[in-house]
Design a protein around this motif. Structure first.
Motif, PDB file in Angstrom:
ATOM      1  N   LYS A  13      -9.747  26.953   4.084  1.00 11.09           N
ATOM      2  CA  LYS A  13     -10.482  27.918   3.253  1.00 11.09           C
ATOM      3  C   LYS A  13     -10.147  27.788   1.780  1.00 11.09           C
ATOM      4  O   LYS A  13     -11.030  27.774   0.932  1.00 11.09           O
ATOM      5  CB  LYS A  13     -10.177  29.351   3.700  1.00 11.09           C
ATOM      6  N   THR A  14      -8.860  27.704   1.474  1.00  8.64           N
ATOM      7  CA  THR A  14      -8.415  27.764   0.075  1.00  8.64           C
ATOM      8  C   THR A  14      -8.091  26.395  -0.525  1.00  8.64           C
ATOM      9  O   THR A  14      -7.918  26.291  -1.733  1.00  8.64           O
ATOM     10  CB  THR A  14      -7.158  28.641  -0.040  1.00  8.64           C
ATOM     11  N   LEU A  15      -7.960  25.386   0.305  1.00  9.07           N
ATOM     12  CA  LEU A  15      -7.549  24.034  -0.101  1.00  9.07           C
ATOM     13  C   LEU A  15      -6.145  23.999  -0.722  1.00  9.07           C
ATOM     14  O   LEU A  15      -5.801  23.064  -1.432  1.00  9.07           O
ATOM     15  CB  LEU A  15      -8.576  23.388  -1.036  1.00  9.07           C
ATOM     16  N   GLN A  16      -5.331  25.009  -0.415  1.00  8.58           N
ATOM     17  CA  GLN A  16      -3.941  25.029  -0.856  1.00  8.58           C
ATOM     18  C   GLN A  16      -3.114  24.091   0.035  1.00  8.58           C
ATOM     19  O   GLN A  16      -3.335  24.011   1.235  1.00  8.58           O
ATOM     20  CB  GLN A  16      -3.363  26.449  -0.762  1.00  8.58           C
ATOM     21  N   SER A  17      -2.139  23.423  -0.561  1.00  8.01           N
ATOM     22  CA  SER A  17      -1.284  22.501   0.183  1.00  8.01           C
ATOM     23  C   SER A  17      -0.438  23.251   1.215  1.00  8.01           C
ATOM     24  O   SER A  17       0.095  24.325   0.928  1.00  8.01           O
ATOM     25  CB  SER A  17      -0.365  21.750  -0.772  1.00  8.01           C
ATOM     26  N   LEU A  18      -0.294  22.666   2.385  1.00  9.99           N
ATOM     27  CA  LEU A  18       0.549  23.225   3.445  1.00  9.99           C
ATOM     28  C   LEU A  18       1.693  22.270   3.781  1.00  9.99           C
ATOM     29  O   LEU A  18       2.214  22.283   4.889  1.00  9.99           O
ATOM     30  CB  LEU A  18      -0.296  23.513   4.691  1.00  9.99           C
ATOM     31  N   GLN A  19       2.088  21.439   2.822  1.00 15.49           N
ATOM     32  CA  GLN A  19       3.143  20.464   3.043  1.00 15.49           C
ATOM     33  C   GLN A  19       4.451  21.133   3.462  1.00 15.49           C
ATOM     34  O   GLN A  19       5.099  20.690   4.405  1.00 15.49           O
ATOM     35  CB  GLN A  19       3.369  19.622   1.790  1.00 15.49           C
ATOM     36  N   LEU A  20       4.837  22.202   2.790  1.00 18.87           N
ATOM     37  CA  LEU A  20       6.099  22.869   3.128  1.00 18.87           C
ATOM     38  C   LEU A  20       6.062  23.540   4.500  1.00 18.87           C
ATOM     39  O   LEU A  20       6.974  23.322   5.301  1.00 18.87           O
ATOM     40  CB  LEU A  20       6.480  23.875   2.041  1.00 18.87           C
ATOM     41  N   ALA A  35       0.830  -1.209   0.000  1.00 18.17           N
ATOM     42  CA  ALA A  35       0.000   0.000   0.000  1.00 18.17           C
ATOM     43  C   ALA A  35       0.861   1.254   0.000  1.00 18.17           C
ATOM     44  O   ALA A  35       1.942   1.283   0.581  1.00 18.17           O
ATOM     45  CB  ALA A  35      -0.929   0.007   1.215  1.00 18.17           C
ATOM     46  N   ASN A  36       0.355   2.286  -0.656  1.00 20.80           N
ATOM     47  CA  ASN A  36       0.917   3.633  -0.574  1.00 20.80           C
ATOM     48  C   ASN A  36       0.026   4.418   0.368  1.00 20.80           C
ATOM     49  O   ASN A  36      -1.194   4.482   0.161  1.00 20.80           O
ATOM     50  CB  ASN A  36       0.923   4.315  -1.944  1.00 20.80           C
ATOM     51  N   VAL A  37       0.607   5.004   1.389  1.00 22.78           N
ATOM     52  CA  VAL A  37      -0.147   5.783   2.367  1.00 22.78           C
ATOM     53  C   VAL A  37       0.326   7.224   2.272  1.00 22.78           C
ATOM     54  O   VAL A  37       1.519   7.501   2.392  1.00 22.78           O
ATOM     55  CB  VAL A  37       0.028   5.238   3.798  1.00 22.78           C
ATOM     56  N   LYS A  38      -0.620   8.131   2.043  1.00 22.31           N
ATOM     57  CA  LYS A  38      -0.274   9.529   1.773  1.00 22.31           C
ATOM     58  C   LYS A  38      -0.992  10.448   2.746  1.00 22.31           C
ATOM     59  O   LYS A  38      -2.165  10.236   3.065  1.00 22.31           O
ATOM     60  CB  LYS A  38      -0.684   9.872   0.341  1.00 22.31           C
ATOM     61  N   ILE A  39      -0.294  11.482   3.185  1.00 15.77           N
ATOM     62  CA  ILE A  39      -0.899  12.523   4.014  1.00 15.77           C
ATOM     63  C   ILE A  39      -0.927  13.817   3.215  1.00 15.77           C
ATOM     64  O   ILE A  39       0.000  14.116   2.458  1.00 15.77           O
ATOM     65  CB  ILE A  39      -0.127  12.725   5.340  1.00 15.77           C
ATOM     66  N   GLU A  40      -2.013  14.550   3.364  1.00 14.81           N
ATOM     67  CA  GLU A  40      -2.131  15.892   2.794  1.00 14.81           C
ATOM     68  C   GLU A  40      -2.626  16.820   3.901  1.00 14.81           C
ATOM     69  O   GLU A  40      -3.536  16.463   4.632  1.00 14.81           O
ATOM     70  CB  GLU A  40      -3.146  15.933   1.659  1.00 14.81           C
TER      71      GLU A  40
END
Length: 168
Positions: free
Chosen positions: A106-113, A96-101
């Motif tokens: 509000k904007t659904l912009q990625s906050l990964q960084l 399995a590949n397990v991914k977190i986002e």
């Protein structure tokens, strides 16, 4: 994968039950999306107040399930280890590949960084009928003071599951 969002602790329904010629009753209702064991308690009555009850349990589950241990809230400048159990109830071992986002609510912009997620996707092997743990270390940024959405998704070919949580 379909991402589960409704984790209400109670499923209440008020159906208009009808019987068939043999007196059997069927009904349907929408369950919350939590994967767990539920207690079922029903009470029915006729127009002349004859009463019937039924009690039992229902288990909602999938062949592949993600079960994250989500905090109620994040505090700025904290380091958090977010753990997720991935369960394999299928009839074979799975890769399995397990991914977190992590997204701005509000904007659904990625906050990964800003959350300093080093490895967004992790690959795991899960034996038949077993579970495996996946963890991510998050740094809660001092500059973000709005709610976020945390999504965790597991994909193993024909099996997948995901959860989405709104975290203040």
């Amino acid at each position: 994968p379909q991402i589960r969002k409704n984790f209400n602790e109670t499923a209440f329904f008020k159906p208009d039950l009808r019987t068939d010629e043999e007196g059997n009753i069927t009904f349907s209702f929408q369950m919350p999306e939590a994967l767990t064991k539920w207690n079922l308690v029903t009470l029915a009555h006729t127009q002349d107040w004859k009463v019937g009850t039924l009690q039992g349990s229902i288990i909602t589950q999938k062949e592949l399930m993600v079960m994250p241990n989500m905090p109620r809230f994040f505090r700025q400048n904290d380091e958090v280890v977010l753990a997720t159990k991935v369960v394999n109830l299928s009839e074979k071992a799975l890769e399995a590949n397990v991914k977190i986002e992590i997204l701005n609510a509000k904007t659904l912009q990625s906050l990964q960084l800003p959350f300093r997620i080093q490895k967004q996707t992790q690959n795991i092997s899960i034996a038949q009928g077993a579970s495996a743990a996946v963890t991510w270390t998050l740094h809660i940024p001092e500059t973000i003071d709005e709610p976020v959405i945390v999504r965790i998704v597991a994909d193993a070919g024909s099996f997948s599951d995901g959860e989405e949580h709104y975290i203040p």
